[in-house]
Motif scaffolding. Structure first.
Motif, PDB file in Angstrom:
ATOM      1  N   UNK A 220       0.818  -1.212   0.000  1.00 53.95           N
ATOM      2  CA  UNK A 220       0.000   0.000   0.000  1.00 53.95           C
ATOM      3  C   UNK A 220       0.853   1.264   0.000  1.00 53.95           C
ATOM      4  N   UNK A 221       1.966   1.262   0.737  1.00 55.06           N
ATOM      5  CA  UNK A 221       2.766   2.473   0.907  1.00 55.06           C
ATOM      6  C   UNK A 221       3.825   2.673  -0.170  1.00 55.06           C
ATOM      7  N   UNK A 222       4.279   1.585  -0.784  1.00 58.10           N
ATOM      8  CA  UNK A 222       5.391   1.706  -1.736  1.00 58.10           C
ATOM      9  C   UNK A 222       5.044   1.237  -3.141  1.00 58.10           C
ATOM     10  N   UNK A 223       3.921   0.538  -3.283  1.00 53.98           N
ATOM     11  CA  UNK A 223       3.585  -0.027  -4.578  1.00 53.98           C
ATOM     12  C   UNK A 223       4.387  -1.269  -4.906  1.00 53.98           C
ATOM     13  N   UNK A 224       5.130  -1.780  -3.943  1.00 49.25           N
ATOM     14  CA  UNK A 224       5.997  -2.948  -4.152  1.00 49.25           C
ATOM     15  C   UNK A 224       5.650  -4.029  -3.138  1.00 49.25           C
ATOM     16  N   UNK A 225       5.758  -5.281  -3.565  1.00 51.63           N
ATOM     17  CA  UNK A 225       5.669  -6.363  -2.590  1.00 51.63           C
ATOM     18  C   UNK A 225       6.888  -6.296  -1.665  1.00 51.63           C
ATOM     19  N   UNK A 226       6.788  -6.954  -0.532  1.00 52.84           N
ATOM     20  CA  UNK A 226       7.925  -6.968   0.388  1.00 52.84           C
ATOM     21  C   UNK A 226       9.169  -7.535  -0.294  1.00 52.84           C
ATOM     22  N   UNK A 227       9.007  -8.629  -1.041  1.00 56.94           N
ATOM     23  CA  UNK A 227      10.151  -9.256  -1.688  1.00 56.94           C
ATOM     24  C   UNK A 227      10.778  -8.334  -2.729  1.00 56.94           C
ATOM     25  N   UNK A 228       9.942  -7.625  -3.498  1.00 57.03           N
ATOM     26  CA  UNK A 228      10.483  -6.706  -4.502  1.00 57.03           C
ATOM     27  C   UNK A 228      11.172  -5.525  -3.839  1.00 57.03           C
ATOM     28  N   UNK A 229      10.577  -5.016  -2.764  1.00 57.82           N
ATOM     29  CA  UNK A 229      11.192  -3.893  -2.042  1.00 57.82           C
ATOM     30  C   UNK A 229      12.567  -4.304  -1.518  1.00 57.82           C
ATOM     31  N   UNK A 230      12.650  -5.490  -0.923  1.00 51.08           N
ATOM     32  CA  UNK A 230      13.937  -5.949  -0.377  1.00 51.08           C
ATOM     33  C   UNK A 230      14.970  -6.132  -1.484  1.00 51.08           C
ATOM     34  N   UNK A 231      14.530  -6.634  -2.651  1.00 54.76           N
ATOM     35  CA  UNK A 231      15.458  -6.803  -3.763  1.00 54.76           C
ATOM     36  C   UNK A 231      16.028  -5.456  -4.199  1.00 54.76           C
ATOM     37  N   UNK A 232      15.160  -4.433  -4.341  1.00 51.95           N
ATOM     38  CA  UNK A 232      15.652  -3.120  -4.758  1.00 51.95           C
ATOM     39  C   UNK A 232      16.551  -2.497  -3.696  1.00 51.95           C
ATOM     40  N   UNK A 233      16.225  -2.739  -2.446  1.00 51.73           N
ATOM     41  CA  UNK A 233      17.094  -2.265  -1.357  1.00 51.73           C
ATOM     42  C   UNK A 233      18.477  -2.905  -1.475  1.00 51.73           C
ATOM     43  N   UNK A 234      18.531  -4.184  -1.740  1.00 51.60           N
ATOM     44  CA  UNK A 234      19.810  -4.883  -1.868  1.00 51.60           C
ATOM     45  C   UNK A 234      20.591  -4.394  -3.085  1.00 51.60           C
ATOM     46  N   UNK A 235      19.894  -4.143  -4.181  1.00 53.58           N
ATOM     47  CA  UNK A 235      20.590  -3.674  -5.378  1.00 53.58           C
ATOM     48  C   UNK A 235      21.120  -2.260  -5.185  1.00 53.58           C
TER      49      UNK A 235
END
Length: 549
Positions: free
Chosen positions: A202-217
């Protein structure tokens, strides 16, 4: 700008530091670096021999989900538990290891703790420079070209707003290598997996897994820019293999990590060192120091740091241990000096900054129900409090704490110090019972109460909350007269006038001062102040301004 509510330095001394023990909740997650600043600590790993650390010593405690950690500190001990990135363990030591911490590293370690438990970061890096590299003509970056990056832009992904989701996001931003399931994250932040997933989407438009992937990248970009090789970066940001990082990185940026590093270093000055990358570099130095191989020199300086503009849903107490800093709320800047602890009010958007060679520590939080605060509030602690306040910070923001740790202790500690400082220039009784009455009067100095006649001249007002004089035992009245030269009623009046003088000198309007010290009506306060000081509140304030020019 001076804080609107502040009190000068007091002379009180801190209580004794109790012993503490480490909670086992985080044992399997990451390695731990324990540094003893003062006192002594005991470390035992998986039933093995006890390792005793004295002041100036540290221990590297490897992460092992099968091993049980037992960490305790003796009374009087300040020991900082520092959690390097989970990926550091792959490059660090595999056994419990003791090492010496040179004095030049100690303030850096304190600042590292601060950076790990707060939103602070350094300004020494520009992601835009690397973004420009990826976007420049001829660069094969289809993932960045021809569209608005939106929430998956080059920089770190948008932070969620929900309390639990934001706590998870902040922890992953500090250490993207943490590899916990959504269910374990939910348990850590007292939420549910369903709520976390919903809030991230709801807050980022990303699933948790996708958010974590972008954070790692995003972290991978920082570490590559800092000169780490691809295998090291994969471990630092949580990929199981070099190939996994390469596939994800190329899918996101259109370049392999190797191509990115080659392109970056072909351009002098493109990039720099983030706080996260700098911390990883210095952790490498610490590991070398533990191994006594090419022992590195201590950092020459601590870089400036700041938080992003953000709000908290609780009041946060932050203490300046070294140097100076500032707090920006709206268009107002509040200066923060060494020794000053500042309550940052909840639900106010703000930026907190530290200047070069400055260190701060969070002391704790208070809910809006426990503390009514709409503007920053300061109190100054003398250097005698340094170790005790560090202990409070460690207890509030780590799993190393006393068995009877009470989160409200910070609020009580601050209130006691304010109370003591309000009594400056007002003689305090030494009799324990009389002193307790005096402290209670000072705590409740602004509360309305019963009419009284302690102020001469026939003008009556409400006595601040506290124990009515008629309920105070005769020997306590006698102690006030014998030890302060004043009756209890007169002493209370003197204390109110002293506080009023401090507030007026700080620039508070007389009407505000009247309310703050318990007067319902400005004329009554003005008359009482004039009788005590020989001039009106307005005249006193004008004189203070003139003297400061």
């Amino acid at each position: 700008m001076t804080m609107p509510s502040s009190f000068a330095a007091g002379s009180g001394y801190p209580p004794p530091i109790p012993g503490a023990r480490w909670s086992l909740a985080d044992a399997p997650v990451r390695p731990l670096l324990l540094w003893v600043r003062t006192g002594a600590a005991h470390v035992r790993l998986d039933g093995g021999p006890v390792l005793r650390l004295k002041a100036g010593e540290g221990a590297w405690i490897p992460a092992d989900g099968r091993a049980e950690r037992a960490i305790t500190t003796e009374p009087g001990t300040v020991a900082f538990p520092l959690c390097p990135h989970a990926g550091v363990g792959a490059r660090g030591l595999s056994e419990l290891t003791r090492f010496d911490v040179p004095s030049g590293w100690q303030d850096w370690l304190i600042q590292l703790f601060n950076l790990q438990v707060t939103p602070f970061s350094s300004r020494g890096y520009s992601p835009e420079a690397i973004a420009e590299l990826l976007r420049r003509p001829g660069s094969p970056a289809p993932a960045m070209a021809g569209r608005d990056p939106g929430p998956e832009g080059f920089a770190s992904p948008v932070m969620p707003r929900g309390r639990g989701a934001r706590a998870v996001a902040e922890e992953l931003m500090r250490d993207p290598a943490l590899d916990l399931t959504v269910e374990r994250w939910a348990s850590r932040v007292l939420s549910s997996a369903r709520t976390l997933r919903r809030d991230f989407l709801a807050d980022t438009g990303l699933t948790f897994e996708r958010w974590r992937l972008l954070c790692r990248l995003g972290a991978a970009v920082e570490f590559l820019a800092a000169g780490y090789d691809v295998d090291q970066v994969a471990a630092l940001v949580g990929f199981a293999s070099r190939n996994g990082l390469t596939r994800a990185f190329k899918g996101r940026f259109g370049l392999t990590p190797h191509e990115f590093g080659r392109e970056l270093f072909a351009r002098p000055g493109a990039g720099g060192l983030t706080q996260r990358a700098a911390a990883a570099r210095q952790t490498d130095d610490l590991i070398r120091m533990m191994r006594e191989v090419d022992s590195p020199a201590a950092p020459e300086m601590l870089p400036p740091a700041s938080t992003p503009s953000h709000t908290n849903d609780v009041h946060v107490l932050s203490w300046m241990y070294r140097g100076s800093g500032y707090l920006d709320i709206g268009d107002q800047r509040y200066e923060r000096e060494r020794g000053v602890a500042t309550w940052i009010p909840a639900e106010r958007e703000h930026v907190t900054g530290l200047r070069e060679n400055s260190v701060s520590l969070p002391l704790g939080n208070a809910s809006t129900a426990d503390l009514h605060l709409t503007a920053p509030l300061q109190v100054r602690f003398s250097p005698a409090w340094d170790d005790y306040l560090m202990f409070c910070s460690i207890s509030a923001r780590s799993a190393l704490r006393p068995d009877d740790h009470n989160p409200r202790h910070t609020l009580d500690l601050f209130a006691e110090q304010v109370t003591a400082q309000r009594a400056l220039s007002v003689p305090m009784p030494t009799d324990p019972r009389a002193r307790a009455v005096a402290m209670e009067c000072l705590r409740r100095i602004g509360e309305p109460g019963r009419p009284h006649d302690g102020e001469q001249g026939g003008t009556h007002d409400a006595e601040p909350g506290g124990t009515p004089d008629a309920d105070v035992r005769a020997e306590i009245h006698r102690a006030f007269r014998d030890e302060t030269g004043m009756t209890l009623s007169r002493w209370r009046y003197a204390a109110r006038m002293r506080i009023a003088r401090d507030l007026l000198a700080g620039g508070a309007p007389p009407s505000t001062v009247a309310r703050r010290i318990g007067y319902a009506h400005l004329p009554t306060f003005s008359a009482a102040f004039s009788r005590f000081h020989g001039l009106s509140p307005r005249e006193y304030q004008e004189r203070e301004v003139a003297d400061s020019l």
